[in-house]
Design a protein around this motif. Structure first.
Motif, PDB file in Angstrom:
ATOM      1  N   TYR A  11       0.847  -1.192   0.000  1.00  0.00           N
ATOM      2  CA  TYR A  11       0.000   0.000   0.000  1.00  0.00           C
ATOM      3  C   TYR A  11       0.880   1.238   0.000  1.00  0.00           C
ATOM      4  O   TYR A  11       1.714   1.425   0.879  1.00  0.00           O
ATOM      5  CB  TYR A  11      -0.908   0.009   1.228  1.00  0.00           C
ATOM      6  N   PRO A  13       0.645   5.093   0.225  1.00  0.00           N
ATOM      7  CA  PRO A  13      -0.273   6.211   0.442  1.00  0.00           C
ATOM      8  C   PRO A  13       0.106   7.397  -0.436  1.00  0.00           C
ATOM      9  O   PRO A  13       1.293   7.641  -0.679  1.00  0.00           O
ATOM     10  CB  PRO A  13      -0.079   6.541   1.924  1.00  0.00           C
ATOM     11  N   ALA A  14      -0.911   8.117  -0.915  1.00  0.00           N
ATOM     12  CA  ALA A  14      -0.642   9.329  -1.679  1.00  0.00           C
ATOM     13  C   ALA A  14       0.034  10.318  -0.736  1.00  0.00           C
ATOM     14  O   ALA A  14      -0.392  10.497   0.398  1.00  0.00           O
ATOM     15  CB  ALA A  14      -1.951   9.898  -2.204  1.00  0.00           C
ATOM     16  N   LYS A  16       0.652  13.855   0.229  1.00  0.00           N
ATOM     17  CA  LYS A  16       0.167  15.211  -0.009  1.00  0.00           C
ATOM     18  C   LYS A  16       1.305  16.218  -0.100  1.00  0.00           C
ATOM     19  O   LYS A  16       1.249  17.163  -0.862  1.00  0.00           O
ATOM     20  CB  LYS A  16      -0.793  15.641   1.092  1.00  0.00           C
ATOM     21  N   PRO A  59      -8.601   8.021  -4.831  1.00  0.00           N
ATOM     22  CA  PRO A  59      -8.253   7.475  -3.514  1.00  0.00           C
ATOM     23  C   PRO A  59      -8.625   5.992  -3.430  1.00  0.00           C
ATOM     24  O   PRO A  59      -9.522   5.528  -4.129  1.00  0.00           O
ATOM     25  CB  PRO A  59      -9.128   8.295  -2.556  1.00  0.00           C
TER      26      PRO A  59
END
Lengths: 203, 203
Positions: A11, A13-14, A16, A59
């Motif tokens: 996984y 995660p984006a 930011k 997402p």
């Protein structure tokens, strides 16, 4: 901490913080162990910063079951589950046209397993084509570091061959014949828009 | 169990079971207490089932921090947080064109507060317009049950007025003048594509 999807995929995660920021790092062409997703996110940031295209990853779909609301702090999700996506992962706009794609990688060398896609996604690709959107998949053979853009109309042919009892993968030769090789670049990493520009007539 | 976002808004999970299934219920025009989001999701399912357009709501962005992997069952997310979206909530394709919008509602009667939008979303709308995408907001005055489609190019004018020290909302009169009233329907509930068809020249 490393997180994994139920299927064992890492996984990612984006991040930011990295979106919209200028990069100072110098990339080398060597394999830096970046995932296909990271390379595409880099590419999309490049497109966005240079006004070339506006394309985002959706997402990760999550089914939220329990949330805590501690006083004076942000809501905390305490129980949630990964859901299967009903669409592809990436979409956006380029010169007014709708762009939609999925990206998958395999360790295989001679063929790409179709189990990387699921029924919902393929159904979605059909709907996008019906609406005259531009739809494709980016396929990466990670062990030989080759990336191909295969238009959804071709993927559907191989998918239907499987549904009719045929082979459960696309051979690399078939991908070479029907798809388009995307060389790895520096900026952007995976210049799929350049290929789209060649394949589709724009104003 | 009812979940809420940090801002107090009700969390409405996307219902996989209802997507792609034919509805048997009969809707009435009376206010059934449905949220704008539910009405739009209904509308998008209608568009999808009738081959009119392919438009989806993006999943709620969540920052996943902790995941459990119980043996022989699905991964459970044990700690996660709501993230601010970097784009609008809805996008998709209609006749090859990229469609992108955000939907918001207010209890106010005479004006629509601009705090319903955040900087990231407005920035995203600018990028979409730059790429010649079709971009708008659906604004609902829930207490008087009026819905308007306001094109992003107009929203940007009011947004910039606020940034320059002007009023922090758009008056209902301004919305009536610059936007387009969408009557509530049965099937679909909020026929925004019908308005898009009128506003933009298609093949």
């Amino acid at each position: 901490m490393e997180l994994h999807y139920p299927n064992g995929k890492k996984y990612v995660p984006a991040n930011k913080e990295t979106i919209g920021k200028k990069r100072e790092k110098k990339w080398s062409y060597s394999n830096r162990g970046m995932t296909l997703e990271e390379d595409i996110n880099e590419t999309n940031v490049y497109y966005l910063e240079h006004g070339i295209a506006c394309i985002h990853k959706k997402p990760t779909p999550v089914q939220i079951v329990g949330v805590d609301y501690p006083k004076r702090s942000a809501a905390v999700i305490k129980e949630a589950y990964f859901k299967q996506a009903s669409t592809t992962d990436y979409n956006g706009v380029y010169k007014g046209k709708y762009i939609d794609f999925e990206a998958k990688e395999t360790q295989n060398i001679s063929s790409f397993p179709l189990k990387n896609f699921h029924e919902h996604q393929v159904k979605h690709m059909e709907m996008v084509l019906q609406q005259k959107g531009i739809c494709f998949v980016l396929l990466r053979f990670s062990s030989i570091e080759e990336i191909y853009l295969l238009e959804a109309k071709h993927l559907l042919i191989f998918w239907n061959r499987m549904k009719e009892g045929g082979r459960k993968s696309i051979t690399r030769d078939e991908i070479i014949k029907n798809g388009h090789y995307i060389p790895l670049g520096l900026h952007p990493r995976i210049d799929y828009i350049n290929m789209i520009e060649k394949l589709y007539p724009f104003d």
